[in-house]
Design an enzyme around this catalytic site. Structure first.
Site, short mmCIF file in Angstrom:
data_model
loop_
_atom_site.label_atom_id
_atom_site.label_comp_id
_atom_site.label_asym_id
_atom_site.label_seq_id
_atom_site.Cartn_x
_atom_site.Cartn_y
_atom_site.Cartn_z
N LYS A 13 -9.20 -4.85 46.28
CA LYS A 13 -9.60 -5.08 44.89
C LYS A 13 -8.52 -5.87 44.15
O LYS A 13 -8.81 -6.87 43.49
CB LYS A 13 -9.84 -3.74 44.16
CG LYS A 13 -10.91 -2.87 44.79
CD LYS A 13 -11.14 -1.58 44.02
CE LYS A 13 -9.95 -0.65 43.96
NZ LYS A 13 -9.54 -0.05 45.25
N ARG A 88 -14.30 5.57 38.23
CA ARG A 88 -14.12 6.27 39.51
C ARG A 88 -14.93 7.54 39.59
O ARG A 88 -14.93 8.20 40.63
CB ARG A 88 -12.64 6.64 39.67
CG ARG A 88 -11.79 5.54 40.23
CD ARG A 88 -10.36 6.04 40.23
NE ARG A 88 -9.66 5.67 41.42
CZ ARG A 88 -8.92 4.57 41.54
NH1 ARG A 88 -8.82 3.73 40.54
NH2 ARG A 88 -8.28 4.31 42.64
N ARG A 127 1.34 -1.83 53.10
CA ARG A 127 1.27 -2.60 51.86
C ARG A 127 2.59 -2.56 51.08
O ARG A 127 3.24 -1.53 50.95
CB ARG A 127 0.14 -2.06 50.99
CG ARG A 127 -0.07 -2.90 49.78
CD ARG A 127 -0.25 -2.24 48.48
NE ARG A 127 -0.68 -0.90 48.37
CZ ARG A 127 -1.82 -0.54 47.79
NH1 ARG A 127 -2.67 -1.45 47.37
NH2 ARG A 127 -2.11 0.73 47.65
N ARG A 154 4.52 1.59 47.37
CA ARG A 154 4.02 2.45 46.30
C ARG A 154 4.15 3.90 46.72
O ARG A 154 3.93 4.23 47.88
CB ARG A 154 2.53 2.11 46.06
CG ARG A 154 2.26 1.52 44.72
CD ARG A 154 0.89 0.94 44.62
NE ARG A 154 -0.20 1.91 44.72
CZ ARG A 154 -1.48 1.61 44.53
NH1 ARG A 154 -1.83 0.38 44.25
NH2 ARG A 154 -2.41 2.53 44.64
N ARG A 165 -6.39 10.30 48.90
CA ARG A 165 -6.97 9.22 48.09
C ARG A 165 -8.32 8.80 48.65
O ARG A 165 -9.26 8.55 47.92
CB ARG A 165 -6.03 8.00 48.04
CG ARG A 165 -4.87 8.19 47.08
CD ARG A 165 -3.79 7.17 47.31
NE ARG A 165 -4.20 5.82 47.05
CZ ARG A 165 -3.59 4.75 47.57
NH1 ARG A 165 -2.57 4.90 48.41
NH2 ARG A 165 -4.01 3.55 47.27
P1 AP5 Z 1 -5.04 -4.29 47.71
O1 AP5 Z 1 -5.61 -5.55 47.16
O2 AP5 Z 1 -3.76 -3.80 47.14
O3 AP5 Z 1 -6.17 -3.15 47.67
P2 AP5 Z 1 -6.74 -2.30 46.47
O4 AP5 Z 1 -8.21 -2.17 46.71
O5 AP5 Z 1 -6.31 -2.86 45.16
O6 AP5 Z 1 -6.06 -0.91 46.79
P3 AP5 Z 1 -5.34 0.14 45.82
O7 AP5 Z 1 -4.52 1.02 46.72
O8 AP5 Z 1 -4.64 -0.53 44.70
O9 AP5 Z 1 -6.57 0.93 45.31
P4 AP5 Z 1 -6.58 2.30 44.69
O10 AP5 Z 1 -7.96 2.33 44.17
O11 AP5 Z 1 -6.20 3.42 45.61
O12 AP5 Z 1 -5.38 2.31 43.64
P5 AP5 Z 1 -5.28 2.11 42.08
O13 AP5 Z 1 -4.03 1.40 41.80
O14 AP5 Z 1 -6.56 1.59 41.52
O15 AP5 Z 1 -4.90 -4.48 49.29
C1 AP5 Z 1 -4.29 -3.46 50.07
C2 AP5 Z 1 -3.36 -4.08 51.14
O16 AP5 Z 1 -4.18 -4.81 52.06
C3 AP5 Z 1 -2.35 -5.13 50.59
O17 AP5 Z 1 -1.18 -5.07 51.37
C4 AP5 Z 1 -3.05 -6.46 50.79
O18 AP5 Z 1 -2.13 -7.53 50.94
C5 AP5 Z 1 -3.80 -6.19 52.09
N1 AP5 Z 1 -5.04 -6.94 52.21
C6 AP5 Z 1 -5.92 -7.26 51.22
N2 AP5 Z 1 -6.96 -7.95 51.73
C7 AP5 Z 1 -6.73 -8.04 53.07
C8 AP5 Z 1 -7.43 -8.62 54.15
N3 AP5 Z 1 -8.58 -9.24 53.97
N4 AP5 Z 1 -6.91 -8.52 55.39
C9 AP5 Z 1 -5.74 -7.89 55.61
N5 AP5 Z 1 -4.99 -7.33 54.62
C10 AP5 Z 1 -5.50 -7.40 53.38
O19 AP5 Z 1 -5.13 3.62 41.57
C11 AP5 Z 1 -4.00 4.38 41.90
C12 AP5 Z 1 -4.15 5.79 41.37
O20 AP5 Z 1 -4.24 5.77 39.93
C13 AP5 Z 1 -5.39 6.56 41.82
O21 AP5 Z 1 -5.20 7.15 43.09
C14 AP5 Z 1 -5.50 7.59 40.70
O22 AP5 Z 1 -4.54 8.62 40.86
C15 AP5 Z 1 -5.12 6.79 39.47
N6 AP5 Z 1 -6.26 6.16 38.80
C16 AP5 Z 1 -6.48 4.82 38.64
N7 AP5 Z 1 -7.63 4.59 38.01
C17 AP5 Z 1 -8.18 5.81 37.75
C18 AP5 Z 1 -9.39 6.23 37.16
N8 AP5 Z 1 -10.28 5.34 36.69
N9 AP5 Z 1 -9.62 7.56 37.07
C19 AP5 Z 1 -8.73 8.46 37.53
N10 AP5 Z 1 -7.58 8.13 38.13
C20 AP5 Z 1 -7.29 6.81 38.24
MG MG Z 2 -5.09 -2.15 43.59
#
Ligand code: AP5
Ligand code: MG
Length: 214
Positions: A13, A88, A127, A154, A165
């Protein structure tokens, strides 16, 4: 253009949202990035959120809904936005519907990046992230291509937080997709392949002239 990126942790994402932001010049609103900024700044919200994120759990809905309401009301969102990481839960999705109505806008497309769990585990374990601008990078990258900051892991990419997660995503966030399927705005995108290949699929789903493809 009002876009929502949907997918499991590690589905890409943030990676694709950065591309969309650069290409279309609209803000990338990532609730995870916003929470990490609060943690880094040591605010009361950051202190409350830090242990929740470290365990891979979700921050309470009322806090997240307030955060997104505040952000989407800012003037830079008037010309479009990319939401990443929200909603979410079903209550968050319902609150976003109300908020869109109040703002007089709607979501044009939900871009669902579909990736197998085994691939998610592999991506998250390697990552790296820029602590300054939050861009994410694959393993072995030394510094941020945008600002030169040395990259770090992270907290919630440590092994003990990754499984919870994915489990909470499966139980609480998968139903959110059904909420949008009912509205007929979901584009399901095969998230396997190189980043460039997936970018091509995302852009094809968005369409060249505002027409959207499922
Ligand atoms: P990346 O692009 O970083 O993936 P992502 O989908 O953004 O993954 P996140 O870990 O950021 O998602 P998340 O939903 O767990 O975390 P968030 O920060 O939203 O890609 C991942 C890796 O793969 C990278 O190294 C990238 O380079 C690589 N990659 C990408 N594409 C690739 C490809 N095609 N091939 C190979 N490699 C590739 O949330 C974090 C925390 O915040 C949550 O756990 C929760 O505690 C809290 N939180 C956030 N929003 C809410 C909400 N709305 N409600 C409640 N809690 C919340
Ligand atoms: Mg992300």
């Amino acid at each position: 253009m009002n876009l929502l990126l949907y997918g499991a942790p590690g589905s890409g994402k943030g990676t694709q949202a950065n591309m969309l932001r650069d290409r279309f010049g609209i803000p990338h609103i990532a609730t995870g990035d916003m929470l990490r900024a609060e943690i880094q700044a040591g605010t009361p919200l950051g202190l409350e959120a830090q242990p929740i994120l470290a365990r891979g759990q979700y921050v309470p809905d009322d806090i997240m809904i307030g955060m997104i309401r505040n952000r989407l009301g800012k003037p830079d969102c008037a010309g479009g936005f990319i939401i990443d990481g929200f909603p979410r839960t079903i209550p968050q999705a319902e609150a976003l519907d109300v908020l869109m109505h109040e703002l007089g806008c709607s979501l044009d497309r939900v871009l669902y990046l579909k990736v197998d769990v085994s691939e998610l585990l592999q991506r998250l374990s390697g990552r790296l992230v820029c602590p300054t601008c939050q861009r994410t990078y694959p393993p072995s990258t030394a510094a941020c291509a945008s600002d030169g900051t040395p990259l770090v892991q992270r907290d919630d990419d440590k092994a003990e937080a990754v499984r919870p997660r994915i489990e909470i995503y499966l139980s609480k966030t998968v139903p959110v997709l059904e909420h949008y399927r009912g509205a007929g705005i979901v584009s399901e995108i095969d998230g396997r392949g190189t980043i460039t290949e997936i970018t091509g699929r995302v852009l094809a789903a968005i369409g060249e002239n505002g027409r959207f493809h499922a």
